[in-house]
Design a protein around this motif. Structure first.
Motif, PDB file in Angstrom:
ATOM      1  N   ILE A  33      23.061   1.143   5.011  1.00  0.00           N
ATOM      2  CA  ILE A  33      21.971   1.495   4.117  1.00  0.00           C
ATOM      3  C   ILE A  33      21.652   0.238   3.325  1.00  0.00           C
ATOM      4  O   ILE A  33      22.520  -0.307   2.641  1.00  0.00           O
ATOM      5  CB  ILE A  33      22.351   2.642   3.166  1.00  0.00           C
ATOM      6  N   GLY A  34      20.428  -0.243   3.454  1.00  0.00           N
ATOM      7  CA  GLY A  34      20.103  -1.515   2.804  1.00  0.00           C
ATOM      8  C   GLY A  34      20.974  -2.642   3.307  1.00  0.00           C
ATOM      9  O   GLY A  34      21.398  -3.511   2.526  1.00  0.00           O
ATOM     10  N   GLU A  35      21.298  -2.629   4.591  1.00  0.00           N
ATOM     11  CA  GLU A  35      22.086  -3.662   5.281  1.00  0.00           C
ATOM     12  C   GLU A  35      23.546  -3.712   4.854  1.00  0.00           C
ATOM     13  O   GLU A  35      24.257  -4.665   5.171  1.00  0.00           O
ATOM     14  CB  GLU A  35      21.443  -5.054   5.108  1.00  0.00           C
ATOM     15  N   VAL A  36      24.008  -2.690   4.130  1.00  0.00           N
ATOM     16  CA  VAL A  36      25.422  -2.611   3.732  1.00  0.00           C
ATOM     17  C   VAL A  36      25.987  -1.288   4.228  1.00  0.00           C
ATOM     18  O   VAL A  36      25.396  -0.227   3.968  1.00  0.00           O
ATOM     19  CB  VAL A  36      25.590  -2.706   2.200  1.00  0.00           C
ATOM     20  N   PRO A  37      27.103  -1.284   4.960  1.00  0.00           N
ATOM     21  CA  PRO A  37      27.681  -0.029   5.451  1.00  0.00           C
ATOM     22  C   PRO A  37      28.004   0.934   4.310  1.00  0.00           C
ATOM     23  O   PRO A  37      28.384   0.517   3.205  1.00  0.00           O
ATOM     24  CB  PRO A  37      28.966  -0.485   6.163  1.00  0.00           C
ATOM     25  N   ILE A 218      26.322  11.296   2.288  1.00  0.00           N
ATOM     26  CA  ILE A 218      25.583  10.993   3.515  1.00  0.00           C
ATOM     27  C   ILE A 218      26.143  11.847   4.644  1.00  0.00           C
ATOM     28  O   ILE A 218      27.269  11.634   5.107  1.00  0.00           O
ATOM     29  CB  ILE A 218      25.682   9.491   3.870  1.00  0.00           C
ATOM     30  N   THR A 219      25.352  12.833   5.065  1.00  0.00           N
ATOM     31  CA  THR A 219      25.808  13.776   6.083  1.00  0.00           C
ATOM     32  C   THR A 219      24.846  13.869   7.259  1.00  0.00           C
ATOM     33  O   THR A 219      25.265  13.950   8.415  1.00  0.00           O
ATOM     34  CB  THR A 219      25.989  15.178   5.460  1.00  0.00           C
ATOM     35  N   THR A 220      23.541  13.872   6.980  1.00  0.00           N
ATOM     36  CA  THR A 220      22.529  14.005   8.023  1.00  0.00           C
ATOM     37  C   THR A 220      21.586  12.800   7.998  1.00  0.00           C
ATOM     38  O   THR A 220      21.606  11.988   7.062  1.00  0.00           O
ATOM     39  CB  THR A 220      21.699  15.287   7.824  1.00  0.00           C
ATOM     40  N   GLN A 221      20.726  12.705   8.998  1.00  0.00           N
ATOM     41  CA  GLN A 221      19.789  11.587   9.054  1.00  0.00           C
ATOM     42  C   GLN A 221      18.798  11.628   7.899  1.00  0.00           C
ATOM     43  O   GLN A 221      18.322  10.583   7.448  1.00  0.00           O
ATOM     44  CB  GLN A 221      19.059  11.583  10.402  1.00  0.00           C
ATOM     45  N   GLU A 222      18.500  12.829   7.384  1.00  0.00           N
ATOM     46  CA  GLU A 222      17.628  12.940   6.219  1.00  0.00           C
ATOM     47  C   GLU A 222      18.255  12.265   5.001  1.00  0.00           C
ATOM     48  O   GLU A 222      17.560  11.680   4.160  1.00  0.00           O
ATOM     49  CB  GLU A 222      17.336  14.407   5.901  1.00  0.00           C
ATOM     50  N   ASP A 223      19.584  12.327   4.922  1.00  0.00           N
ATOM     51  CA  ASP A 223      20.288  11.678   3.816  1.00  0.00           C
ATOM     52  C   ASP A 223      20.137  10.157   3.872  1.00  0.00           C
ATOM     53  O   ASP A 223      20.147   9.486   2.830  1.00  0.00           O
ATOM     54  CB  ASP A 223      21.777  12.041   3.828  1.00  0.00           C
ATOM     55  N   LEU A 224      20.026   9.613   5.076  1.00  0.00           N
ATOM     56  CA  LEU A 224      19.847   8.168   5.217  1.00  0.00           C
ATOM     57  C   LEU A 224      18.512   7.728   4.614  1.00  0.00           C
ATOM     58  O   LEU A 224      18.424   6.672   3.986  1.00  0.00           O
ATOM     59  CB  LEU A 224      19.914   7.758   6.688  1.00  0.00           C
ATOM     60  N   ILE A 225      17.477   8.546   4.801  1.00  0.00           N
ATOM     61  CA  ILE A 225      16.163   8.223   4.238  1.00  0.00           C
ATOM     62  C   ILE A 225      16.243   8.209   2.714  1.00  0.00           C
ATOM     63  O   ILE A 225      15.765   7.288   2.049  1.00  0.00           O
ATOM     64  CB  ILE A 225      15.109   9.240   4.721  1.00  0.00           C
ATOM     65  N   LEU A 226      16.886   9.245   2.158  1.00  0.00           N
ATOM     66  CA  LEU A 226      17.053   9.315   0.709  1.00  0.00           C
ATOM     67  C   LEU A 226      17.935   8.174   0.214  1.00  0.00           C
ATOM     68  O   LEU A 226      17.681   7.574  -0.836  1.00  0.00           O
ATOM     69  CB  LEU A 226      17.659  10.667   0.332  1.00  0.00           C
ATOM     70  N   GLY A 227      18.969   7.860   0.984  1.00  0.00           N
ATOM     71  CA  GLY A 227      19.869   6.776   0.616  1.00  0.00           C
ATOM     72  C   GLY A 227      19.161   5.436   0.540  1.00  0.00           C
ATOM     73  O   GLY A 227      19.410   4.635  -0.373  1.00  0.00           O
ATOM     74  N   GLU A 228      18.269   5.171   1.477  1.00  0.00           N
ATOM     75  CA  GLU A 228      17.503   3.921   1.440  1.00  0.00           C
ATOM     76  C   GLU A 228      16.650   3.856   0.177  1.00  0.00           C
ATOM     77  O   GLU A 228      16.534   2.800  -0.460  1.00  0.00           O
ATOM     78  CB  GLU A 228      16.607   3.818   2.687  1.00  0.00           C
ATOM     79  N   ALA A 229      16.073   4.995  -0.211  1.00  0.00           N
ATOM     80  CA  ALA A 229      15.243   5.040  -1.426  1.00  0.00           C
ATOM     81  C   ALA A 229      16.088   4.774  -2.672  1.00  0.00           C
ATOM     82  O   ALA A 229      15.662   4.050  -3.576  1.00  0.00           O
ATOM     83  CB  ALA A 229      14.538   6.380  -1.523  1.00  0.00           C
ATOM     84  N   ILE A 230      17.286   5.367  -2.711  1.00  0.00           N
ATOM     85  CA  ILE A 230      18.171   5.148  -3.858  1.00  0.00           C
ATOM     86  C   ILE A 230      18.601   3.688  -3.936  1.00  0.00           C
ATOM     87  O   ILE A 230      18.595   3.079  -5.007  1.00  0.00           O
ATOM     88  CB  ILE A 230      19.400   6.071  -3.766  1.00  0.00           C
ATOM     89  N   ALA A 231      18.971   3.121  -2.776  1.00  0.00           N
ATOM     90  CA  ALA A 231      19.383   1.717  -2.742  1.00  0.00           C
ATOM     91  C   ALA A 231      18.249   0.806  -3.211  1.00  0.00           C
ATOM     92  O   ALA A 231      18.477  -0.134  -3.992  1.00  0.00           O
ATOM     93  CB  ALA A 231      19.832   1.335  -1.333  1.00  0.00           C
ATOM     94  N   SER A 233      15.744   1.594  -5.197  1.00  0.00           N
ATOM     95  CA  SER A 233      15.480   1.788  -6.627  1.00  0.00           C
ATOM     96  C   SER A 233      16.525   1.095  -7.479  1.00  0.00           C
ATOM     97  O   SER A 233      16.221   0.554  -8.544  1.00  0.00           O
ATOM     98  CB  SER A 233      15.416   3.282  -6.961  1.00  0.00           C
ATOM     99  N   ARG A 234      17.779   1.085  -7.014  1.00  0.00           N
ATOM    100  CA  ARG A 234      18.826   0.438  -7.785  1.00  0.00           C
ATOM    101  C   ARG A 234      18.642  -1.076  -7.801  1.00  0.00           C
ATOM    102  O   ARG A 234      18.911  -1.740  -8.794  1.00  0.00           O
ATOM    103  CB  ARG A 234      20.200   0.783  -7.212  1.00  0.00           C
ATOM    104  N   GLU A 235      18.182  -1.621  -6.683  1.00  0.00           N
ATOM    105  CA  GLU A 235      17.935  -3.050  -6.635  1.00  0.00           C
ATOM    106  C   GLU A 235      16.754  -3.426  -7.539  1.00  0.00           C
ATOM    107  O   GLU A 235      16.730  -4.485  -8.173  1.00  0.00           O
ATOM    108  CB  GLU A 235      17.635  -3.486  -5.183  1.00  0.00           C
ATOM    109  N   TYR A 236      15.771  -2.520  -7.638  1.00  0.00           N
ATOM    110  CA  TYR A 236      14.587  -2.804  -8.433  1.00  0.00           C
ATOM    111  C   TYR A 236      14.841  -2.623  -9.917  1.00  0.00           C
ATOM    112  O   TYR A 236      14.457  -3.464 -10.732  1.00  0.00           O
ATOM    113  CB  TYR A 236      13.444  -1.884  -7.978  1.00  0.00           C
ATOM    114  N   TYR A 237      15.492  -1.500 -10.258  1.00  0.00           N
ATOM    115  CA  TYR A 237      15.700  -1.189 -11.669  1.00  0.00           C
ATOM    116  C   TYR A 237      17.033  -1.691 -12.222  1.00  0.00           C
ATOM    117  O   TYR A 237      17.237  -1.737 -13.423  1.00  0.00           O
ATOM    118  CB  TYR A 237      15.617   0.334 -11.891  1.00  0.00           C
TER     119      TYR A 237
END
Length: 238
Positions: A33-37, A218-231, A233-237
């Motif tokens: 997620i965001g290039e980090v496992p 992180i359990t399903t592929q939908e979680d990966l999409i949300l995880g990318e968004a969280i990652a 946002s954390r880098e931005y904020y």
């Protein structure tokens, strides 16, 4: 002034699942997620927490070499004391990890390897609560109305949302307490969905610690999409 005794806090990180619901060719802990496992993100946060003295990582036995080379060595995770083979169930895996903490461990923090966005303040607060109360569980209040159902799938009641919390990890305990809880579960043939329920079976109260809604598992592929968004946002904020 007498110097206070330093408490040894061990973290047991459970990452032994195969992630079959992900439908991918690698275990979910090693998906980037965001290039980090996922697992590396989890462990890096725990390593940054000054109160965590050591980390025991529990993985699938077939993944031990890969985890050592690609995650532990690859990301300089010097607080990882040992990589332990998991068991048939999550509960078995946690117990295997508990057996390998340092002998002078007083507090043990148990965390899902697939929760890479845990906040450092949640870790800190869970440790403080466990020191004071003996057991703590990071959780968030339910946002949704929860219904109970009968055996035929009809609504049997509406639960009071104000009293409902969605549990997360870390779940943190005095070491002897969680060991006693696991041993009783083994004796009784009981398999719980988390560690807190094992302590509940002893009749011991557990302090809830406010978590965050982005501490997702992180359990399903939908979680990966949300995880990318969280990652992102954390880098931005920050």
């Amino acid at each position: 002034m007498k110097k206070s005794k330093e408490v040894l806090v061990s973290a047991v990180v459970v990452a032994a699942g195969k992630g079959t619901r992900m439908h991918m060719d690698k275990n979910k802990q090693y998906i980037e997620i965001g290039e980090v496992p996922v697992l590396a993100r989890t462990l890096l946060t725990l390593q940054k927490c000054g109160r965590v003295s050591e980390i025991i990582v529990v993985v699938n036995s077939q993944d031990i070499v890969y985890c050592k080379q690609e995650i532990i060595d690859g990301y300089g995770l010097y607080k990882v004391k040992k990589i332990v083979a998991g068991g048939e169930t999550r509960q078995n895996s946690v117990y295997n990890g508990l057996l390998d903490v340092s002998q002078n461990c007083e507090i043990v923090l148990i965390h899902d390897g697939a929760r890479p966005f845990v906040r450092e303040e949640s870790i800190e607060e869970s440790i403080t609560a466990a020191l004071e109360h003996g057991a703590s569980c990071v959780a968030v209040p339910s946002k949704d109305t929860i219904k109970s159902a009968d055996e035929n799938g009809f609504v049997s009641g509406t639960l009071d949302r104000k009293a409902l919390w969605m549990t997360q990890t870390p779940q943190t305990f005095r070491y002897q307490l969680i060991m006693d809880a696991h041993k009783k579960a083994i004796d009784d043939g009981f398999d719980g969905t988390d560690d807190a329920v094992l302590v509940e079976r002893l009749g011991f109260p557990i302090k809830l610690v406010m978590g965050s809604y982005d501490n997702i598992k992180i359990t399903t592929q939908e979680d990966l999409i949300l995880g990318e968004a969280i990652a992102d946002s954390r880098e931005y904020y920050g």
